[in-house]
Design a protein around this motif. Structure first.
Motif, PDB file in Angstrom:
ATOM      1  N   ALA A 237       0.749  -1.256   0.002  1.00  0.00           N
ATOM      2  CA  ALA A 237       0.029  -0.030   0.078  1.00  0.00           C
ATOM      3  C   ALA A 237       0.962   1.300   0.086  1.00  0.00           C
ATOM      4  N   PHE A 238       1.683   1.193   0.803  1.00  0.00           N
ATOM      5  CA  PHE A 238       2.672   2.486   0.775  1.00  0.00           C
ATOM      6  C   PHE A 238       3.340   2.716  -0.549  1.00  0.00           C
ATOM      7  N   LEU A 239       3.939   1.611  -1.177  1.00  0.00           N
ATOM      8  CA  LEU A 239       4.489   1.682  -2.551  1.00  0.00           C
ATOM      9  C   LEU A 239       3.595   2.263  -3.446  1.00  0.00           C
ATOM     10  N   VAL A 240       2.303   1.740  -3.437  1.00  0.00           N
ATOM     11  CA  VAL A 240       1.292   2.313  -4.299  1.00  0.00           C
ATOM     12  C   VAL A 240       0.963   3.689  -4.247  1.00  0.00           C
ATOM     13  N   LEU A 241       1.006   4.092  -2.869  1.00  0.00           N
ATOM     14  CA  LEU A 241       0.738   5.675  -2.619  1.00  0.00           C
ATOM     15  C   LEU A 241       1.923   6.638  -3.197  1.00  0.00           C
ATOM     16  N   ALA A 242       3.047   6.004  -2.741  1.00  0.00           N
ATOM     17  CA  ALA A 242       4.202   6.611  -3.154  1.00  0.00           C
ATOM     18  C   ALA A 242       4.234   6.948  -4.538  1.00  0.00           C
ATOM     19  N   GLU A 243       4.221   5.859  -5.460  1.00  0.00           N
ATOM     20  CA  GLU A 243       4.392   5.945  -6.710  1.00  0.00           C
ATOM     21  C   GLU A 243       3.123   6.691  -7.454  1.00  0.00           C
ATOM     22  N   ALA A 244       2.033   6.709  -6.736  1.00  0.00           N
ATOM     23  CA  ALA A 244       0.943   7.468  -7.318  1.00  0.00           C
ATOM     24  C   ALA A 244       1.420   9.198  -7.316  1.00  0.00           C
ATOM     25  N   GLY A 245       2.076   9.147  -6.546  1.00  0.00           N
ATOM     26  CA  GLY A 245       2.578  10.677  -6.187  1.00  0.00           C
ATOM     27  C   GLY A 245       1.662  11.554  -5.280  1.00  0.00           C
ATOM     28  N   VAL A 246       1.009  10.944  -4.247  1.00  0.00           N
ATOM     29  CA  VAL A 246       0.092  11.496  -3.378  1.00  0.00           C
ATOM     30  C   VAL A 246       0.801  12.304  -2.593  1.00  0.00           C
ATOM     31  N   GLU A 247       0.366  13.518  -2.227  1.00  0.00           N
ATOM     32  CA  GLU A 247       1.207  14.411  -1.398  1.00  0.00           C
ATOM     33  C   GLU A 247       0.913  14.065   0.111  1.00  0.00           C
ATOM     34  N   ALA A 248      -0.403  13.612   0.385  1.00  0.00           N
ATOM     35  CA  ALA A 248      -0.655  12.931   1.914  1.00  0.00           C
ATOM     36  C   ALA A 248      -1.317  11.934   1.844  1.00  0.00           C
ATOM     37  N   ALA A 249      -1.605  11.041   3.069  1.00  0.00           N
ATOM     38  CA  ALA A 249      -2.230   9.960   3.035  1.00  0.00           C
ATOM     39  C   ALA A 249      -2.910   9.654   4.508  1.00  0.00           C
TER      40      ALA A 249
END
Length: 410
Positions: free
Chosen positions: A105-117
């Motif tokens: 999940a962390f990989l997906v969020l990072a690679e999607a370029g989100v600024e915050a989660a």
């Protein structure tokens, strides 16, 4: 988890984070926070658990479930790293299924370029796989007696595990808790130089929405969701600064939370709710009259065997007309796998035992072991009585209910 994250390049450090811990309300609050951030121009994501049907449901990017292929690719990368981590661990230890899913999940969020989660803790906090994020805000939604075999036998002990995630010089947003836990939270915040924010438990009007917090204000149904939304607003405000009232109202009017008084179209009306512990059952019982408009409620109840079914049924009984007690279908998927320690689903209570507990609470009930047949019977009774159907007792009841109703995933 630290070893796994390090091999993957610490993806959770590539976006800012808000940590959501607590006994109940975590998924709702995490989803609401992400929606509020997105509405204020912040590219946002969320990490929630458990899922109902697909593992990819656990990751939201800009309000949408991540593409399954994208999630699968992240799982493959995390699994490769897990193999390397396992070689460095003592014999008998391995990266767990939840650790692997969290890393993916962390990989997906990072690679999607989100600024915050907004990141929901899985179990407790101190030793949870999510406790590797450098969170700027922590939300403690509630404290109740659940998972006591791992977290402790009192609310104060459980709070200690959950409050352990609070980072120095950050903000703690505190939900509705007992006075002893509140004092504990205040002490923890002082020790860590953290600010503490606590929205009113039952505001006459929601200060973030600017209008009466009645059923017309928030699309997500139930008084517990109004409390959750107030927490989410407080967390978003701690993260962003002052919120825009019109944007908050827009989010309130649009947001839906799967599995929390989720209404399935059709007749009779059917509501799906993941309440799976006594506090969740009490919150559901408080909210039900608001959505059923005085109609009889026929419940389909399935509960995992390690839950306090007696207390759950006692909380729900005054709001129900009849209960069809059933069992959860067998879990699908692997119980073991190379490189990962898989956790099988725990067994559920027998339908006959749930009937005994219902009858001791003064609630008429009958046992139907097959889940689909139980739901069919409840629908028939609801049509006969002019009532509604409620499916509750476990997250694991959501998927078979949707499959039987043909409503698909949410």
């Amino acid at each position: 988890m630290h070893k796994l994250s390090t091999l993957l390049g610490m993806p959770q450090h590539r976006f800012a984070s808000i940590h959501v811990v607590g006994t109940n309300g975590k998924s709702s609050v995490a989803r609401m926070i992400a929606a509020l951030l997105e509405a204020h121009g912040v590219s946002a994501g969320a990490c929630v658990s458990p899922h109902a049907e697909r593992w990819s449901e656990r990751v939201l990017v800009r309000g949408e479930e991540v593409d399954q292929q994208r999630f699968a690719a992240a799982v493959e990368r995390a699994a490769t790293a897990a193999d390397a981590v396992n070689r460095s661990l003592p014999e008998g230890e391995a990266v767990t299924q939840f650790e692997l899913a969290t890393a993916a999940a962390f990989l997906v969020l990072a690679e999607a370029g989100v600024e915050a989660a907004a990141v929901e803790a899985g179990l407790g906090g101190r030793l949870d796989a999510t406790n590797t994020i450098p969170s700027k805000v922590t939300v403690l939604t509630s404290i109740g007696l659940d998972h006591t075999e791992w977290l402790g036998g009192s609310e104060e002990e459980i709070a200690t595990e959950k409050l352990a995630v609070l980072r120095d010089q950050t903000t703690l947003v505190l939900g509705r808790v007992n006075p002893a836990v509140r004092a504990q939270a205040e002490r923890t915040a002082r020790e860590r130089g953290a600010s503490l924010v606590s929205p009113p438990a039952r505001p006459a009007s929601d200060p973030y929405l600017g209008f009466d917090a009645g059923r017309a204000g928030l699309r997500a149904a139930g008084s517990f969701q109004r409390r959750n939304f107030a927490l989410a607003c407080a967390a978003a405000e701690a993260f962003l600064g002052e919120l825009d009232a019109e944007r908050v109202k827009a989010v309130a009017g649009e947001i839906e939370i799967p599995g929390r008084l989720e209404k399935v179209p059709g007749e009779p009306p059917i509501f799906l709710d993941a309440a799976h512990n006594p506090d969740g059952a009490r919150a559901l019982a408080e909210a039900l009259p608001e959505v059923v408009d005085g109609r009889p409620v026929i419940a389909v109840l399935a509960i995992l065997a390690d839950k306090d079914a007696r207390a759950m049924i006692q909380a729900l009984a005054p709001t129900l007309t009849h209960c069809v007690c059933t069992q959860l279908p067998p879990a699908d998927g692997p119980k073991t796998g190379a490189g990962v320690a898989f956790q099988a689903r725990r067994p559920s209570f027998g339908a006959a035992r749930l009937v005994e507990l219902c009858e001791s609470a003064g609630l008429a009930a009958e046992a139907v072991e097959d889940f689909g047949a139980a739901l069919a019977l409840a629908r028939s009774l609801a049509l006969e009585l002019g009532g509604v159907v409620l499916v509750a007792g476990s997250h694991y009841a959501l998927a078979p209910a949707r499959a039987a109703l043909g409503s698909g995933g949410r």
